[in-house]
Design an enzyme around this catalytic site. Structure first.
Site, PDB file in Angstrom:
ATOM      1  CB  CYS A  45      38.094   6.349  36.108  1.00 26.56           C
ATOM      2  SG  CYS A  45      37.414   7.716  37.011  1.00 26.56           S
ATOM      3  CG  HIS A  66      42.820   6.613  38.228  1.00 30.74           C
ATOM      4  ND1 HIS A  66      42.685   6.420  36.870  1.00 30.74           N
ATOM      5  CD2 HIS A  66      41.785   7.404  38.603  1.00 30.74           C
ATOM      6  CE1 HIS A  66      41.613   7.079  36.433  1.00 30.74           C
ATOM      7  NE2 HIS A  66      41.052   7.688  37.463  1.00 30.74           N
TER       8      HIS A  66
HETATM    9  N1  GLN Z   1      35.507  12.738  34.146  1.00 35.64           N
HETATM   10  C1  GLN Z   1      35.019  11.613  34.941  1.00 35.64           C
HETATM   11  C2  GLN Z   1      34.715  12.043  36.384  1.00 35.64           C
HETATM   12  O1  GLN Z   1      35.168  13.080  36.820  1.00 35.64           O
HETATM   13  C3  GLN Z   1      36.059  10.501  34.943  1.00 35.64           C
HETATM   14  C4  GLN Z   1      37.360  10.897  35.625  1.00 35.64           C
HETATM   15  C5  GLN Z   1      38.460   9.867  35.440  1.00 35.64           C
HETATM   16  O2  GLN Z   1      38.529   9.125  34.446  1.00 35.64           O
HETATM   17  N2  GLN Z   1      39.425   9.822  36.427  1.00 35.64           N
HETATM   18  O3  GLN Z   1      34.038  11.306  37.101  1.00 35.64           O
END
Ligand code: GLN
Length: 249
Positions: A97, A199
Site C-alpha cells: 500500500c 493488507h
Molecule cells: N495513505 C495511503 C492511501 O490512503 C496509503 C494507505 C495505506 O498504506 N493503507 O492511499
C-alpha cells in the site's frame, strides 16, 4: 532437506513510521517459515534516520498520508540510490500500500499534496474522494508461478495507482478495488519487487507467496536448484478459505 546451512537477512523498512495496518505480520510469517525449515534468519530494522542493512529481502508496509509525507521528505539520496541498486540486483521486495505508492513516481494525497516517491516503480498514484476498503480476492499474475491462483487480502486506501510501461500487475481483481477500481489490475511486479494493496497481513493467509519470496531469496544468494520442504499449511489454507466463503456468501 537440511537447510541449516542457509541464512537470510530480512530488513523491515520504516517499522515505526509506516506499519499502520498490521503489515508487520508479514515479517513474522517470513521469519517463522524460515525457522520451521531450519533456515537461519536475521531480522533488521531501518527507520527514517537509520542506515539500511544489506539484506536478501526488504519489507515495507503501509501508512497514512502524513506518515508517507514524513518518510518521503526524509529520503536521502544515498537511501534512494541504495534501494534502487538493490532492486536492480534482483533482491526481493514486498511493498504494501503506502510503500508501494512511495516506490512509484509520486503520490498526490487527499490534500492534493504531491508527495515525491523514489521513482523506482513505473507507477503513479492519485488520491480519490472515496476510500477503497474491504476484503479482496486477487487472481495472481501467472508470471509469479507461486502454484496458487487466488490471493486473499484486505485493502484500505484512497490512492488510485496507475501502472506504466515498465511494470506488470501483481494480479487481477476478482473481488474488491485493487489498484484503482477501474482497470481491474492489482499491485505491480518489477524484477523481484512485489507491490500490492493487500493488507491482512498478506503472507499468513497466502503461504505460497511467502514461500515464493523465501525460495527466490535463497536462489539469489545460493544459486538455482534449491528445494525447501513443504510445511503443514492446513491452518493457512483454512484462513484463506474462511475469507473466500465470507465473501461468496
Ligand atoms: N495513505 C495511503 C492511501 O490512503 C496509503 C494507505 C495505506 O498504506 N493503507 O492511499
Amino acid at each position: 532437506m537440511n537447510n541449516d546451512k542457509f541464512l537470510l537477512d530480512i530488513t523491515f523498512l520504516f517499522p515505526n513510521t509506516m506499519s499502520t495496518y498490521g503489515d508487520s505480520g508479514n515479517i513474522l510469517s517470513l521469519e517463522k517459515r524460515c525457522q520451521w525449515r531450519g533456515i537461519g534468519v536475521n531480522i533488521h530494522f531501518s527507520d527514517i534516520y537509520d542506515s539500511i542493512y544489506l539484506s536478501d529481502i526488504y519489507f515495507w508496509g503501509g501508512g497514512q498520508d502524513r506518515a508517507q509525507e514524513i518518510v518521503s521528505s526524509n529520503f536521502s539520496r544515498q537511501k534512494i540510490d541504495f534501494l534502487g541498486r538493490e532492486v536492480e540486483n534482483n533482491k526481493l521486495f514486498l511493498l504494501i500500500c503506502g510503500s508501494y505508492q512511495l516506490m512509484g513516481k509520486y503520490y498526490i494525497d487527499s490534500n492534493n499534496n504531491k508527495i515525491p516517491g523514489l521513482g523506482i516503480l513505473d507507477v503513479y498514484t492519485q488520491s480519490s474522494s472515496k476510500r477503497m476498503i474491504g476484503n479482496t480476492i486477487i487472481e495472481s499474475n501467472k508470471k509469479l508461478s507461486i502454484g496458487v491462483n487466488t490471493i486473499v487480502g484486505f485493502e484500505n486506501h484512497s490512492g488510485k495507482t496507475f501502472l506504466e510501461k515498465n511494470v506488470e500487475p501483481f494480479g487481477y481483481v476478482k473481488y474488491g478495488f485493487g489498484n484503482n477500481g477501474l482497470d481491474k489490475t492489482e499491485g505491480a511486479l518489477y524484477k523481484n519487487v512485489i507491490a500490492c494493496y493487500q493488507h491482512g497481513p498478506l503472507l499468513p493467509k497466502n503461504s505460497a507467496l511467502a514461500d515464493y519470496i523465501i525460495l527466490k531469496a535463497l536462489e539469489n544468494k545460493y544459486g538455482k536448484g534449491i528445494k525447501i520442504n513443504s510445511l503443514d499449511d492446513s491452518l493457512e489454507y483454512e484462513a484463506c478459505d474462511a475469507i473466500l466463503k465470507k465473501i461468496k456468501n
